[in-house]
Design a protein around this motif. Structure first.
Motif: not given
Length: 409
Positions: A61-71, A164-169, A176-177, A217-226
């Protein structure tokens, strides 16, 4: 902070991003300190170039500081983790030095969001630009793009990066909301669409400026939600069709220190991630649709692979005569991969396919046997129930390794 200390923190923080095809090692704990060259996903990972070569990438990572608060993110604003930040020159120096020492062949660079999306994207582009134009770096570069960034910055990133990748997560707007309220599916898809348009322009006009030749490409996280596997794969299917993604990567959610109550406190089975990779491979390479693999809401079976599960649920198509069936259907036989299906079609142009031929092709014979007919073999028509076959096959599946895209035959 010393450069080596930054590298330790920011290489470790990058291990949660699976979207550069890292080497599928099993360790996922966010605790402990491992070497930069460890095979557990930290520091150096493996990816594949458009021509199929496996390359080693510096993954940071360039940095692990982040202004977002993704749970679900260990680097979220409210997370209590050690923080660090590279300068542009430090990332360039690390990449060039590692490359000259033959440790790596390229760079995978992502980042937390600092100051603003545009500022962060400018930093990422500046690194790629300096590597290409100042140091004449010809290695592989994969850049994580920031969806909210100015489209001109994303276009600039594509001029220097191979992928390039844009992660939908997460697979749904609702998730997401709830878990990443500062992100927007609409914005993410706009970024994906902009990248696709540039890729289409390059495909239509070969003399157009270079743009991300390895696609997006993109990435999805498995098991963080229902979300169940049907929802996850349906989202992947839509993304492949709408944005011509090269890959969707799946990352089993890893509970992080001091996780908020909004996310699970236990990880999903790692085998679930593996089954999603297998199913994804069937979607991309074998012509399957999600509605075939999961006709109803739910998760993929863990005891057997998705192709075998489909075959057992569709016994009316079997046993299949390998001397008459078309290529696409032969590739759907459990135990026969796409390459061997092509070899079988080539072989029968010279003579009829026999049972021993499958063994010579190293097909999984115990999986193949109930589902095929050859010139000298027909399976016993004893009405063996699918559940009985499933139990017999499941015993063997337990011995398989957990490497994505393997054992899908």
């Amino acid at each position: 902070m010393e450069l080596t200390d930054k590298l330790e923190i920011l290489a470790d923080a990058a291990k949660y991003d699976a979207s550069c095809a890292s080497s599928a090692a099993p360790k996922r704990s966010s605790e402990g300190k491992d070497g930069v060259g460890a095979t557990n996903g930290m520091g150096i990972c493996h990816s594949y170039t458009p021509d199929g070569r496996c390359v080693s990438l510096l993954k940071i990572l360039l940095t692990n500081f982040c202004i977002y608060d993704c749970q679900y993110c260990v680097n979220r604003r409210s997370s209590n983790v050690p923080r660090a930040r590279f300068s542009v020159q430090e990332v360039v120096k690390l990449t060039v030095d590692f490359y000259l020492r033959n440790y790596i062949e390229g760079l995978f660079l992502s980042s937390g969001i600092i100051q603003s999306a545009d500022y962060t994207m400018e930093q990422l582009v500046a690194i790629a630009r300096e590597l290409r134009e100042v140091h004449q770096f010809r290695g592989y570069i994969h850049l994580k793009t920031i969806p909210d960034a100015d489209p001109a910055l994303i276009e600039a990133a594509g001029r220097y990066a191979d992928r390039l990748s844009v992660n939908i997560e997460l697979p749904t707007q609702t998730s997401i909301e709830r878990l990443a309220p500062e992100k927007s599916v609409h914005t993410i898809k706009l970024a994906m669409g902009a990248i696709r348009l540039k890729l289409d322009e390059k495909a239509d006009e070969p003399k157009a400026p270079r743009f991300a030749p390895a696609g997006q490409s993109t990435q999805m996280i498995v098991g963080a939600d229902a979300s169940d596997d049907q929802r996850i794969l349906s989202t992947a299917e839509t993304l492949y069709g709408s944005y011509k993604l090269k890959r969707v990567y799946y990352s089993a959610f890893s509970p992080i220190p001091h996780s908020p109550k909004s996310v699970p406190l236990a990880p999903p089975p790692l085998l679930r991630e593996h089954r999603l990779y297998q199913a994804d491979f069937l979607l991309r390479g074998y012509g399957f649709q999600v509605s075939e693999l999961l006709p109803q809401a739910g998760n993929l079976a863990l005891d057997i692979d998705p192709k075998l599960a489909w075959a057992l649920a569709n016994r009316q198509h079997f046993p299949l005569d390998l001397n008459r069936a078309d290529l696409a259907m032969i590739a759907r036989v459990p135990g026969i991969g796409l390459l061997n299906a092509k070899r079988i079609v080539e072989l029968r142009r010279m003579r009829r396919v026999r049972y021993a031929d499958l063994s010579r092709l190293r097909c999984s014979m115990k999986k193949v046997a109930p589902f095929i007919i050859t010139a000298d073999y027909t399976p016993a028509r004893d009405g063996t129930p699918s559940e009985t076959l499933r139990r017999a096959m499941a015993e063997r599946q337990q011995q398989l390794t957990l490497w994505p895209e393997l054992q899908v035959a």
